[in-house]
Design an enzyme around this catalytic site. Structure first.
Site, PDB file in Angstrom:
ATOM      1  N   THR A  16       0.839  -1.197   0.000  1.00 32.16           N
ATOM      2  CA  THR A  16       0.000   0.000   0.000  1.00 32.16           C
ATOM      3  C   THR A  16       0.876   1.251   0.000  1.00 32.16           C
ATOM      4  O   THR A  16       2.096   1.169  -0.187  1.00 32.16           O
ATOM      5  CB  THR A  16      -0.984  -0.025   1.192  1.00 32.16           C
ATOM      6  OG1 THR A  16      -1.950   0.992   1.031  1.00 32.16           O
ATOM      7  CG2 THR A  16      -0.260   0.144   2.512  1.00 32.16           C
ATOM      8  N   LYS A  76       3.450   1.201  -4.097  1.00 31.52           N
ATOM      9  CA  LYS A  76       2.889   0.366  -5.169  1.00 31.52           C
ATOM     10  C   LYS A  76       3.659   0.442  -6.484  1.00 31.52           C
ATOM     11  O   LYS A  76       3.860  -0.585  -7.146  1.00 31.52           O
ATOM     12  CB  LYS A  76       1.420   0.712  -5.377  1.00 31.52           C
ATOM     13  CG  LYS A  76       0.566   0.379  -4.164  1.00 31.52           C
ATOM     14  CD  LYS A  76      -0.891   0.720  -4.363  1.00 31.52           C
ATOM     15  CE  LYS A  76      -1.680   0.407  -3.098  1.00 31.52           C
ATOM     16  NZ  LYS A  76      -3.106   0.634  -3.237  1.00 31.52           N
ATOM     17  N   GLY A  95      -0.251   5.113  -7.509  1.00 33.26           N
ATOM     18  CA  GLY A  95      -0.562   3.749  -7.927  1.00 33.26           C
ATOM     19  C   GLY A  95      -2.013   3.367  -7.761  1.00 33.26           C
ATOM     20  O   GLY A  95      -2.612   2.746  -8.638  1.00 33.26           O
TER      21      GLY A  95
END
Length: 274
Positions: free
Chosen positions: A68, A72, A136
């Protein structure tokens, strides 16, 4: 949950990690599916991510990792191979460690996000969407929204060049039926507005979308999971908009996470045979 010498370990790479909500959902689901595995939060600073990823290659009890903010895109570059849309977008939020120590990445954020919207009866075919953020998670959500049938998608980001780069990557998906644009975080005229930044996670954060531009009839969705009701969601609810909390994106990913990393071809109990 019983942890023993055959337990498959997954790590949740984040910075910070205190807000993580995935282990609380992942571990009970493994128990329910009778899978001998555990997910553990790991706070890793960006400067140390490459070293950490290299170390994971040599940990034989490790099945994989969930990834996370803010890792990413960097994790995708550090994988040996990427599957599905992750290869095109060069972003990953789940990694599987293969038997030979190589790392395979995928991106499931978009799938989980769209699933969360559909569970709440929110239609996407032919709709328009504003995404605030160009990291991301924003990229993955945008790709999934395009696949789900949105016809107009705007990317708004503090750094316009990063938003332009994100739109260029989305064009690589080859969907010419979607009007892609870079613009302001103005939800006027959009059916869906998505906060795909970390704004709202900390007290005093600015609103990612101007509250006075939110109107009844639109849907406002979050990726921030803590607090469950962010200031943005509260403002949206006060103005009569439908709201979708950040936890909806994670809930839809738990079984896909398990299937990708610990699927029947890689039964967790087989990872560490005596």
């Amino acid at each position: 949950m019983t942890i023993d010498g055959k337990t498959a370990v997954l790590v949740h790479l984040a910075c910070p990690a205190a807000h993580l909500q995935t282990p609380q959902r992942f571990n009970p689901r493994c128990v329910a599916r009778q899978i001998n595995a555990v997910l553990v939060p790991w706070q890793v600073k960006p400067d140390h991510l490459a070293l950490t990823m290299n170390a994971l290659r040599h940990a034989e009890s490790l099945a994989g990792a969930i990834v996370t903010i803010p890792h990413k895109e960097t994790c995708a570059r550090l994988c040996d191979r990427l599957e599905g849309v992750a290869e095109t977008l060069q972003v990953a939020n789940v990694i599987r460690r293969e038997a030979d120590g190589t790392l395979t990445g995928r991106i499931l954020d978009g799938e989980g996000f769209v699933g969360g919207l559909r569970e709440r009866g929110i239609a996407l075919q032919g709709r328009s969407a504003l995404i605030v953020g160009a990291g991301g998670v924003a990229l993955a959500i945008a790709a999934a929204l395009i696949e789900a049938g949105v016809t107009r998608l705007r990317v708004a980001n503090r750094t316009a060049a990063r938003a332009e780069a994100m739109v260029d990557r989305l064009r690589q998906l080859g969907s010419g039926s979607v009007a892609l644009e870079v613009g302001q975080a103005d939800p006027t005229g959009f059916d869906l507005a998505v906060n795909a930044t970390s704004l709202g996670m900390h007290d005093g954060d600015a609103l990612p979308i101007p509250a006075d531009l939110i109107t009844p009839g639109m849907t406002v969705a979050e990726v921030v999971m803590v607090p469950k009701v962010t200031p943005l969601l509260q403002e949206a609810a006060d103005r009569g908009a439908a709201t979708v909390p950040g936890e909806a994106m994670i809930t839809g990913q738990i079984d896909p996470f398990i299937d990708f990393v610990l699927g029947t071809a890689r039964d967790a109990t087989e990872l560490n045979k005596d």
